[in-house]
Design an enzyme around this catalytic site. Structure first.
Site, PDB file in Angstrom:
ATOM      1  N   ASP A  98      44.932  48.167  41.444  1.00 40.94           N
ATOM      2  CA  ASP A  98      44.125  46.942  41.581  1.00 40.94           C
ATOM      3  C   ASP A  98      44.419  45.992  40.416  1.00 40.94           C
ATOM      4  O   ASP A  98      44.391  46.414  39.258  1.00 40.94           O
ATOM      5  CB  ASP A  98      42.640  47.333  41.583  1.00 40.94           C
ATOM      6  CG  ASP A  98      41.724  46.211  42.076  1.00 40.94           C
ATOM      7  OD1 ASP A  98      42.041  45.035  41.834  1.00 40.94           O
ATOM      8  OD2 ASP A  98      40.694  46.523  42.688  1.00 40.94           O
ATOM      9  N   HIS A 100      42.802  42.861  40.091  1.00 42.94           N
ATOM     10  CA  HIS A 100      41.704  41.908  39.863  1.00 42.94           C
ATOM     11  C   HIS A 100      41.052  42.175  38.505  1.00 42.94           C
ATOM     12  O   HIS A 100      40.594  43.292  38.258  1.00 42.94           O
ATOM     13  CB  HIS A 100      40.658  42.041  40.974  1.00 42.94           C
ATOM     14  CG  HIS A 100      41.196  41.683  42.323  1.00 42.94           C
ATOM     15  ND1 HIS A 100      41.802  42.617  43.129  1.00 42.94           N
ATOM     16  CD2 HIS A 100      41.235  40.504  42.988  1.00 42.94           C
ATOM     17  CE1 HIS A 100      42.188  42.015  44.259  1.00 42.94           C
ATOM     18  NE2 HIS A 100      41.861  40.735  44.199  1.00 42.94           N
ATOM     19  N   SER A 151      40.055  50.687  46.019  1.00 46.83           N
ATOM     20  CA  SER A 151      39.694  50.936  44.618  1.00 46.83           C
ATOM     21  C   SER A 151      38.441  51.805  44.511  1.00 46.83           C
ATOM     22  O   SER A 151      38.284  52.572  43.557  1.00 46.83           O
ATOM     23  CB  SER A 151      39.473  49.624  43.877  1.00 46.83           C
ATOM     24  OG  SER A 151      40.642  48.865  43.914  1.00 46.83           O
TER      25      SER A 151
HETATM   26 CO1  B1M Z   1      42.260  39.324  45.845  1.00 44.57          CO
HETATM   27  N1  B1M Z   1      41.157  40.163  47.215  1.00 44.57           N
HETATM   28  N2  B1M Z   1      43.832  40.269  46.500  1.00 44.57           N
HETATM   29  N3  B1M Z   1      43.233  38.315  44.495  1.00 44.57           N
HETATM   30  N4  B1M Z   1      40.706  38.312  45.582  1.00 44.57           N
HETATM   31  C1  B1M Z   1      39.714  39.942  47.169  1.00 44.57           C
HETATM   32  C2  B1M Z   1      38.991  41.017  46.363  1.00 44.57           C
HETATM   33  C3  B1M Z   1      39.343  39.960  48.722  1.00 44.57           C
HETATM   34  C4  B1M Z   1      37.892  40.364  49.010  1.00 44.57           C
HETATM   35  C5  B1M Z   1      39.659  38.573  49.316  1.00 44.57           C
HETATM   36  C6  B1M Z   1      39.431  38.501  50.828  1.00 44.57           C
HETATM   37  O1  B1M Z   1      40.221  38.956  51.581  1.00 44.57           O
HETATM   38  N5  B1M Z   1      38.346  37.919  51.254  1.00 44.57           N
HETATM   39  C7  B1M Z   1      40.381  40.972  49.267  1.00 44.57           C
HETATM   40  C8  B1M Z   1      39.946  42.454  49.228  1.00 44.57           C
HETATM   41  C9  B1M Z   1      39.824  43.072  50.595  1.00 44.57           C
HETATM   42  C10 B1M Z   1      39.308  44.451  50.478  1.00 44.57           C
HETATM   43  O2  B1M Z   1      39.943  45.372  50.053  1.00 44.57           O
HETATM   44  N6  B1M Z   1      38.047  44.573  50.840  1.00 44.57           N
HETATM   45  C11 B1M Z   1      41.550  40.727  48.344  1.00 44.57           C
HETATM   46  C12 B1M Z   1      42.902  41.049  48.660  1.00 44.57           C
HETATM   47  C13 B1M Z   1      43.145  41.577  50.045  1.00 44.57           C
HETATM   48  C14 B1M Z   1      43.954  40.880  47.739  1.00 44.57           C
HETATM   49  C15 B1M Z   1      45.439  41.265  47.930  1.00 44.57           C
HETATM   50  C16 B1M Z   1      45.707  42.600  48.635  1.00 44.57           C
HETATM   51  C17 B1M Z   1      46.117  40.081  48.656  1.00 44.57           C
HETATM   52  C18 B1M Z   1      47.586  40.273  48.985  1.00 44.57           C
HETATM   53  O3  B1M Z   1      48.404  40.446  48.105  1.00 44.57           O
HETATM   54  N7  B1M Z   1      47.854  40.243  50.253  1.00 44.57           N
HETATM   55  C19 B1M Z   1      45.933  41.286  46.478  1.00 44.57           C
HETATM   56  C20 B1M Z   1      45.683  42.669  45.835  1.00 44.57           C
HETATM   57  C21 B1M Z   1      46.614  42.986  44.748  1.00 44.57           C
HETATM   58  C22 B1M Z   1      46.179  44.283  44.072  1.00 44.57           C
HETATM   59  O4  B1M Z   1      45.124  44.348  43.498  1.00 44.57           O
HETATM   60  N8  B1M Z   1      47.026  45.284  44.172  1.00 44.57           N
HETATM   61  C23 B1M Z   1      45.011  40.289  45.839  1.00 44.57           C
HETATM   62  C24 B1M Z   1      45.367  39.482  44.760  1.00 44.57           C
HETATM   63  C25 B1M Z   1      44.532  38.527  44.195  1.00 44.57           C
HETATM   64  C26 B1M Z   1      45.010  37.539  43.127  1.00 44.57           C
HETATM   65  C27 B1M Z   1      46.017  38.139  42.145  1.00 44.57           C
HETATM   66  C28 B1M Z   1      45.636  36.355  43.827  1.00 44.57           C
HETATM   67  C29 B1M Z   1      43.633  37.084  42.513  1.00 44.57           C
HETATM   68  C30 B1M Z   1      43.183  37.927  41.292  1.00 44.57           C
HETATM   69  C31 B1M Z   1      43.522  37.313  39.956  1.00 44.57           C
HETATM   70  C32 B1M Z   1      42.896  38.086  38.823  1.00 44.57           C
HETATM   71  O5  B1M Z   1      41.883  38.752  38.916  1.00 44.57           O
HETATM   72  N9  B1M Z   1      43.524  37.972  37.687  1.00 44.57           N
HETATM   73  C33 B1M Z   1      42.647  37.422  43.645  1.00 44.57           C
HETATM   74  C34 B1M Z   1      41.327  36.888  43.736  1.00 44.57           C
HETATM   75  C35 B1M Z   1      40.968  35.808  42.731  1.00 44.57           C
HETATM   76  C36 B1M Z   1      40.392  37.332  44.709  1.00 44.57           C
HETATM   77  C37 B1M Z   1      38.977  36.772  45.022  1.00 44.57           C
HETATM   78  C38 B1M Z   1      39.167  35.475  45.795  1.00 44.57           C
HETATM   79  C39 B1M Z   1      38.065  36.523  43.843  1.00 44.57           C
HETATM   80  C40 B1M Z   1      37.846  37.702  42.892  1.00 44.57           C
HETATM   81  C41 B1M Z   1      37.160  37.246  41.620  1.00 44.57           C
HETATM   82  O6  B1M Z   1      37.800  37.071  40.590  1.00 44.57           O
HETATM   83  N10 B1M Z   1      35.843  36.979  41.668  1.00 44.57           N
HETATM   84  C42 B1M Z   1      38.390  37.935  45.921  1.00 44.57           C
HETATM   85  C43 B1M Z   1      37.376  37.463  46.954  1.00 44.57           C
HETATM   86  C44 B1M Z   1      35.980  37.415  46.373  1.00 44.57           C
HETATM   87  O7  B1M Z   1      35.581  38.289  45.596  1.00 44.57           O
HETATM   88  N11 B1M Z   1      35.231  36.450  46.758  1.00 44.57           N
HETATM   89  C45 B1M Z   1      39.593  38.672  46.342  1.00 44.57           C
HETATM   90  C46 B1M Z   1      35.072  36.499  40.518  1.00 44.57           C
HETATM   91  C47 B1M Z   1      34.643  37.680  39.624  1.00 44.57           C
HETATM   92  C48 B1M Z   1      33.791  37.197  38.450  1.00 44.57           C
HETATM   93  O8  B1M Z   1      33.866  38.536  40.430  1.00 44.57           O
HETATM   94  O9  B1M Z   1      35.425  40.509  40.079  1.00 44.57           O
HETATM   95  O10 B1M Z   1      33.600  40.589  41.845  1.00 44.57           O
HETATM   96  P1  B1M Z   1      34.082  40.119  40.523  1.00 44.57           P
HETATM   97  O11 B1M Z   1      33.101  40.685  39.400  1.00 44.57           O
HETATM   98  C49 B1M Z   1      31.692  40.620  39.542  1.00 44.57           C
HETATM   99  C50 B1M Z   1      31.078  41.907  40.110  1.00 44.57           C
HETATM  100  O12 B1M Z   1      31.893  42.515  41.102  1.00 44.57           O
HETATM  101  C51 B1M Z   1      30.805  42.747  38.919  1.00 44.57           C
HETATM  102  O13 B1M Z   1      30.509  41.798  37.896  1.00 44.57           O
HETATM  103  C52 B1M Z   1      31.111  40.542  38.150  1.00 44.57           C
HETATM  104  C53 B1M Z   1      30.060  39.442  38.079  1.00 44.57           C
HETATM  105  O14 B1M Z   1      29.338  39.476  36.876  1.00 44.57           O
HETATM  106  N12 B1M Z   1      31.800  43.655  38.374  1.00 44.57           N
HETATM  107  C54 B1M Z   1      31.435  44.629  37.510  1.00 44.57           C
HETATM  108  C55 B1M Z   1      33.136  43.720  38.533  1.00 44.57           C
HETATM  109  N13 B1M Z   1      33.648  44.725  37.807  1.00 44.57           N
HETATM  110  C56 B1M Z   1      32.630  45.291  37.169  1.00 44.57           C
HETATM  111  C57 B1M Z   1      32.601  46.391  36.286  1.00 44.57           C
HETATM  112  C58 B1M Z   1      31.372  46.782  35.776  1.00 44.57           C
HETATM  113  C59 B1M Z   1      30.197  46.110  36.118  1.00 44.57           C
HETATM  114  C60 B1M Z   1      30.210  45.026  37.000  1.00 44.57           C
HETATM  115  O15 B1M Z   1      31.236  47.794  34.907  1.00 44.57           O
HETATM  116  C61 B1M Z   1      32.383  48.434  34.424  1.00 44.57           C
END
Ligand code: B1M
Length: 213
Positions: A98, A100, A151
């Protein structure tokens, strides 16, 4: 557009032009975390929706991520910091497979600003790397982040590997594909120590504070 819509737009459009000036304006009325959890997260949610509908390509999502990172980096200097030091050490990583890391890095900022010593191992961190780092850094807890459905499964594997390595430190898990139920059943089932779920970075801090008190 109203300010909150403009802030979300920077993320959706993946553009930074005007971002800092608008963040400064938002800072006059809101705390940094309110700006992140409000309009910026709303933008990211919309990016996720558009991506899911094939209306955005990966390269565009990457640009959105860059804007989000730049905004968080700018806002960090205005976040409240506690004077307490060394409440405990957190070893933090995005799990194997992963990439992200925006959420994970937000967890790092919030924990570090609140007296935790954070060792951030980065992305795609395999269980064996984590186990080695636990031996090296002797943390009080391990934080695992992961956004993909696979993940969540990787966290189960990681917990199992920890168990085989005789590790029973508290594990804090978070990320969009996880639920509390999955954490308490599937992950905790394979582990001897506590496994705790945080829905966001602030909840992660609360849990870490409780663990260390
Ligand atoms: Co990706 N991606 N992505 N992506 N991406 C998602 C997660 C996805 C839901 C988008 C979608 O399809 N709607 C989907 C996942 C599907 C699934 O499995 N359910 C997805 C996919 C499919 C993919 C790829 C497979 C796409 C492809 O290549 N075909 C690929 C995966 C690559 C890989 O990981 N091997 C991929 C790639 C990418 C980018 C590189 C382009 C980019 C990431 C850049 C980066 O992180 N440096 C990206 C992004 C930006 C997203 C979305 C749009 C946004 C994620 C984000 O940063 N959110 C995402 C859709 C979405 O979530 N709306 C998506 C903002 C961030 C602050 O929130 O990380 O959730 P988040 O953290 C939150 C909580 O979750 C929590 O606290 C935070 C808030 O305070 N939290 C924790 C997180 N970790 C925590 C740990 C803790 C406590 C809380 O304690 C340890």
């Amino acid at each position: 557009l109203p300010l909150s819509d403009r802030l979300a737009r920077y993320v959706i459009d993946g553009t930074k032009e005007g971002l800092i000036a608008d963040l400064d304006e938002a800072l006059q009325s809101y705390k940094p975390l309110e700006i992140i959890n409000g309009p910026l997260m709303a933008g990211m949610t919309e990016v996720g929706r558009l991506f899911n509908n094939n209306e955005l390509i990966v390269a565009e999502v990457l640009q959105s991520a860059e804007v989000m990172k730049a905004a968080v980096a700018y806002l960090e200097q205005y976040m409240e910091k506690s004077d307490t030091y060394a409440k405990g050490r957190l070893l933090l990583a995005t799990v194997k497979g992963d990439v992200h890391d925006i959420g994970k890095n937000l967890v790092e900022i919030i924990m570090a600003n609140n007296g935790f010593d954070v060792v951030n191992l980065g992305i795609k961190v395999a269980p064996e790397q984590l186990i080695q780092a636990i031996r090296e850094h002797q943390p009080d807890m391990v934080g695992l982040s992961g956004l993909l459905v696979k993940s969540a499964q990787q966290m189960v594997v990681t917990a199992e590997d920890f168990r085989h390595a005789g590790i029973d430190l508290p594990i804090l898990v978070g990320g969009a594909a996880l639920t509390k139920k999955f954490t308490l059943t599937k992950i905790a089932d394979k582990y001897d120590g506590p496994v705790l779920y945080a829905k966001d970075a602030m909840e992660g801090l609360d849990i870490a504070n409780q663990l260390m008190s």
